[in-house]
Design an enzyme around this catalytic site. Structure first.
Site, PDB file in Angstrom:
ATOM      1  N   ASP A  42      27.139  24.318  57.419  1.00  0.00           N
ATOM      2  CA  ASP A  42      27.519  23.401  56.334  1.00  0.00           C
ATOM      3  C   ASP A  42      26.264  22.882  55.645  1.00  0.00           C
ATOM      4  O   ASP A  42      25.189  22.829  56.240  1.00  0.00           O
ATOM      5  CB  ASP A  42      28.345  22.221  56.877  1.00  0.00           C
ATOM      6  CG  ASP A  42      29.227  21.581  55.814  1.00  0.00           C
ATOM      7  OD1 ASP A  42      30.450  21.849  55.807  1.00  0.00           O
ATOM      8  OD2 ASP A  42      28.693  20.830  54.958  1.00  0.00           O
ATOM      9  N   TYR A 168      37.420  27.633  39.231  1.00  0.00           N
ATOM     10  CA  TYR A 168      38.104  27.602  40.535  1.00  0.00           C
ATOM     11  C   TYR A 168      39.214  28.654  40.559  1.00  0.00           C
ATOM     12  O   TYR A 168      39.302  29.476  41.485  1.00  0.00           O
ATOM     13  CB  TYR A 168      38.671  26.210  40.793  1.00  0.00           C
ATOM     14  CG  TYR A 168      39.144  25.987  42.214  1.00  0.00           C
ATOM     15  CD1 TYR A 168      38.247  25.630  43.214  1.00  0.00           C
ATOM     16  CD2 TYR A 168      40.489  26.128  42.558  1.00  0.00           C
ATOM     17  CE1 TYR A 168      38.671  25.423  44.520  1.00  0.00           C
ATOM     18  CE2 TYR A 168      40.925  25.921  43.857  1.00  0.00           C
ATOM     19  CZ  TYR A 168      40.015  25.568  44.834  1.00  0.00           C
ATOM     20  OH  TYR A 168      40.441  25.365  46.136  1.00  0.00           O
TER      21      TYR A 168
HETATM   22  N1  LIG Z   1      41.989  20.911  50.248  1.00  0.00           N
HETATM   23  C1  LIG Z   1      42.831  21.680  49.577  1.00  0.00           C
HETATM   24  O1  LIG Z   1      43.885  21.231  49.154  1.00  0.00           O
HETATM   25  C2  LIG Z   1      42.509  23.128  49.342  1.00  0.00           C
HETATM   26  C3  LIG Z   1      43.490  23.952  48.786  1.00  0.00           C
HETATM   27  C4  LIG Z   1      43.213  25.291  48.578  1.00  0.00           C
HETATM   28  C5  LIG Z   1      41.978  25.790  48.940  1.00  0.00           C
HETATM   29  N2  LIG Z   1      41.040  24.972  49.482  1.00  0.00           N
HETATM   30  C6  LIG Z   1      39.769  25.579  49.851  1.00  0.00           C
HETATM   31  O2  LIG Z   1      39.454  25.235  51.177  1.00  0.00           O
HETATM   32  C7  LIG Z   1      38.054  25.367  51.371  1.00  0.00           C
HETATM   33  C8  LIG Z   1      37.530  24.159  52.101  1.00  0.00           C
HETATM   34  O3  LIG Z   1      37.670  23.032  51.258  1.00  0.00           O
HETATM   35  P1  LIG Z   1      38.186  21.625  51.784  1.00  0.00           P
HETATM   36  O4  LIG Z   1      39.367  21.280  50.986  1.00  0.00           O
HETATM   37  O5  LIG Z   1      38.249  21.618  53.258  1.00  0.00           O
HETATM   38  O6  LIG Z   1      37.019  20.682  51.221  1.00  0.00           O
HETATM   39  P2  LIG Z   1      35.988  19.717  51.940  1.00  0.00           P
HETATM   40  O7  LIG Z   1      35.139  19.224  50.817  1.00  0.00           O
HETATM   41  O8  LIG Z   1      36.684  18.721  52.790  1.00  0.00           O
HETATM   42  O9  LIG Z   1      35.135  20.668  52.869  1.00  0.00           O
HETATM   43  C9  LIG Z   1      34.249  21.598  52.331  1.00  0.00           C
HETATM   44  C10 LIG Z   1      33.011  21.670  53.197  1.00  0.00           C
HETATM   45  O10 LIG Z   1      32.175  22.674  52.627  1.00  0.00           O
HETATM   46  C11 LIG Z   1      30.852  22.181  52.559  1.00  0.00           C
HETATM   47  N3  LIG Z   1      30.155  22.827  51.468  1.00  0.00           N
HETATM   48  C12 LIG Z   1      30.328  22.636  50.137  1.00  0.00           C
HETATM   49  N4  LIG Z   1      29.452  23.374  49.445  1.00  0.00           N
HETATM   50  C13 LIG Z   1      28.711  24.049  50.362  1.00  0.00           C
HETATM   51  C14 LIG Z   1      27.630  24.955  50.257  1.00  0.00           C
HETATM   52  N5  LIG Z   1      27.127  25.283  49.072  1.00  0.00           N
HETATM   53  N6  LIG Z   1      27.098  25.452  51.395  1.00  0.00           N
HETATM   54  C15 LIG Z   1      27.599  25.091  52.598  1.00  0.00           C
HETATM   55  N7  LIG Z   1      28.597  24.223  52.763  1.00  0.00           N
HETATM   56  C16 LIG Z   1      29.155  23.708  51.649  1.00  0.00           C
HETATM   57  C17 LIG Z   1      30.998  20.685  52.340  1.00  0.00           C
HETATM   58  O11 LIG Z   1      29.820  19.983  52.746  1.00  0.00           O
HETATM   59  C18 LIG Z   1      32.200  20.367  53.205  1.00  0.00           C
HETATM   60  O12 LIG Z   1      31.825  20.033  54.528  1.00  0.00           O
HETATM   61  C19 LIG Z   1      37.456  25.573  49.977  1.00  0.00           C
HETATM   62  O13 LIG Z   1      37.172  26.933  49.783  1.00  0.00           O
HETATM   63  C20 LIG Z   1      38.567  25.115  49.073  1.00  0.00           C
HETATM   64  O14 LIG Z   1      38.487  25.698  47.788  1.00  0.00           O
HETATM   65  C21 LIG Z   1      41.281  23.653  49.691  1.00  0.00           C
END
Ligand SMILES: NC(=O)c1ccc[n+]([C@@H]2O[C@H](COP(=O)([O-])OP(=O)(O)OC[C@H]3O[C@@H](n4cnc5c(N)ncnc54)[C@H](O)[C@@H]3O)[C@@H](O)[C@H]2O)c1
Length: 263
Positions: A42, A168
Site C-alpha cells: 500500500d 474510472y
Molecule cells: N468501495 C467501493 O464501493 C468500490 C466499488 C467498486 C470497485 N472498487 C474498487 O475497489 C478497489 C479498492 O478500493 P476501496 O474502495 O477499498 O478504497 P480504499 O480507498 O478504502 O482503499 C484503497 C487502498 O489503496 C491504496 N492505494 C491507493 N492508491 C495507491 C497506489 N498508487 N499505490 C498503492 N496503494 C494505493 C490506498 O492507500 C488504500 O489503502 C479499487 O480498485 C476500487 O476502484 C471499490
C-alpha cells in the site's frame, strides 16, 4: 470435500495491492485468516503499519510493503521479492484503485471538465499498474504451473454508471478485458485470472465519499438490495477465486453488487 478443505489456503503466499484499507484489507484478512502468508502492499505507510501489526498480533502471517503501484519498477520488485523469498506465489490481488471524481450529472464530472493530468493518474493506477501486477505475478505462477490472479474492477466496468468519472469507467472496463485476455493465455499454465466487479461498499475511496449520508443515499438507491455493502461481504468471493474451490473459474468478471447489474 469439506468446505474447510475447499477454502484452505494454508502455506500459500498471496500479494495484495491497496491492502491497507477497504476491499484490499478485507482480501488480505480473509487470505491470512485461512492460512496464507500475505504480503500487503500500500502507498499509505501509517494505515499499512497499523493493520499489518494488528494482524500479526492476532497470529496472522503478514508483512507490509510500502509502495506506489504507479511506480511499476517498485511494484514488480515487490512481487518478485514476495515470490522469491517464500519460493512461491499462489495468489495476486490487483486491487489498488482510485476514484476519478464525480460522474457526469455534476459539472465537475462532465466530459468537457475531464482534467488530462487526473485522467493519466487514474489510468496509471487503475489500468497500467493492474497490467504490471498480472504480468509480474504470471511469470512466477507459470513456472510453478499454478496460480490465481484476482483483479478488482467495478460494476462501472460492466455498464455505464453516472455516479463515477470517465477515467474510472474506462479503466474499470479495461481491466475486464485484460482479465479475459490474460486468462486465455494463462489457462494452459493452470493460472486463473478473474475480475471482481463490486457495487458500492463502505470504504475510504474518494476520501470516504460514501460516509457522507447524501452520497450514501444516492449510491444505496441504485442497489436493488437498497444498501451499501460491508467489506466483509466481499471476502467469500475473494477467497473462492484464490482457493482450491475456484480451480475451474477463469476469465470471468463476477459482479458482487446487491443486484445492480441485473436490472
Ligand atoms: N468501495 C467501493 O464501493 C468500490 C466499488 C467498486 C470497485 N472498487 C474498487 O475497489 C478497489 C479498492 O478500493 P476501496 O474502495 O477499498 O478504497 P480504499 O480507498 O478504502 O482503499 C484503497 C487502498 O489503496 C491504496 N492505494 C491507493 N492508491 C495507491 C497506489 N498508487 N499505490 C498503492 N496503494 C494505493 C490506498 O492507500 C488504500 O489503502 C479499487 O480498485 C476500487 O476502484 C471499490
Amino acid at each position: 470435500m469439506k468446505a474447510a478443505d475447499l477454502f484452505d489456503v494454508s502455506g500459500h503466499v498471496a500479494f495484495v495491492t491497496g491492502a491497507a484499507s477497504g476491499l484490499g484489507l478485507a482480501m488480505a484478512e480473509v487470505m491470512a485468516d485461512n492460512g496464507a502468508h500475505v504480503v500487503m502492499a500500500d502507498i499509505n505507510p501509517d494505515t499499512l503499519e497499523h493493520h499489518a501489526e494488528r494482524l500479526s498480533d492476532a497470529g496472522r502471517s503478514v508483512e507490509g510493503v510500502v509502495l506506489d503501484v504507479a511506480d511499476l519498477d517498485a511494484l514488480r520488485a515487490a512481487i518478485d521479492n514476495a515470490a522469491e523469498s517464500r519460493g512461491r506465489l499462489d495468489a495476486a490481488f490487483a486491487n489498488a484503485g482510485i476514484s476519478a471524481g464525480p460522474g457526469y450529472l455534476t459539472e465537475a464530472g462532465r466530459i468537457d471538465s475531464v482534467d488530462p493530468a487526473r485522467w493519466d493518474e487514474v489510468v496509471q493506477v487503475n489500468l497500467t499498474s493492474v497490467f504490471a501486477t498480472v504480468q509480474a505475478a504470471a511469470r512466477h505462477m507459470k513456472r510453478r504451473k499454478s496460480g490465481r490472479i484476482v483483479v478488482t474492477s467495478s460494476i462501472a466496468g460492466l455498464k455505464s454508471e453516472h455516479l463515477v468519472g470517465y477515467a474510472y469507467a474506462a479503466t474499470k472496463a479495461g481491466v475486464v478485458n485484460l482479465v479475459r485476455q490474460a486468462a486465455m493465455e494463462l489457462a494452459p499454465h493452470n493460472v486463473t485470472v478473474n475480475a471482481i466487479a463490486p457495487g458500492p461498499f463502505f470504504t475510504n475511496i474518494a476520501g470516504g465519499r460514501l460516509n457522507d449520508p447524501e452520497a450514501a443515499r444516492a449510491f444505496a438507491e441504485m442497489v436493488p438490495m437498497g444498501r451499501i455493502a460491508d467489506t466483509t461481504e466481499l471476502q467469500g468471493l475473494a477467497l473462492l477465486l484464490a482457493s482450491p474451490a475456484g480451480s475451474f473459474i477463469t476469465g470471468t468478471a463476477i459482479p458482487i453488487d446487491g443486484g445492480c447489474t441485473a436490472g
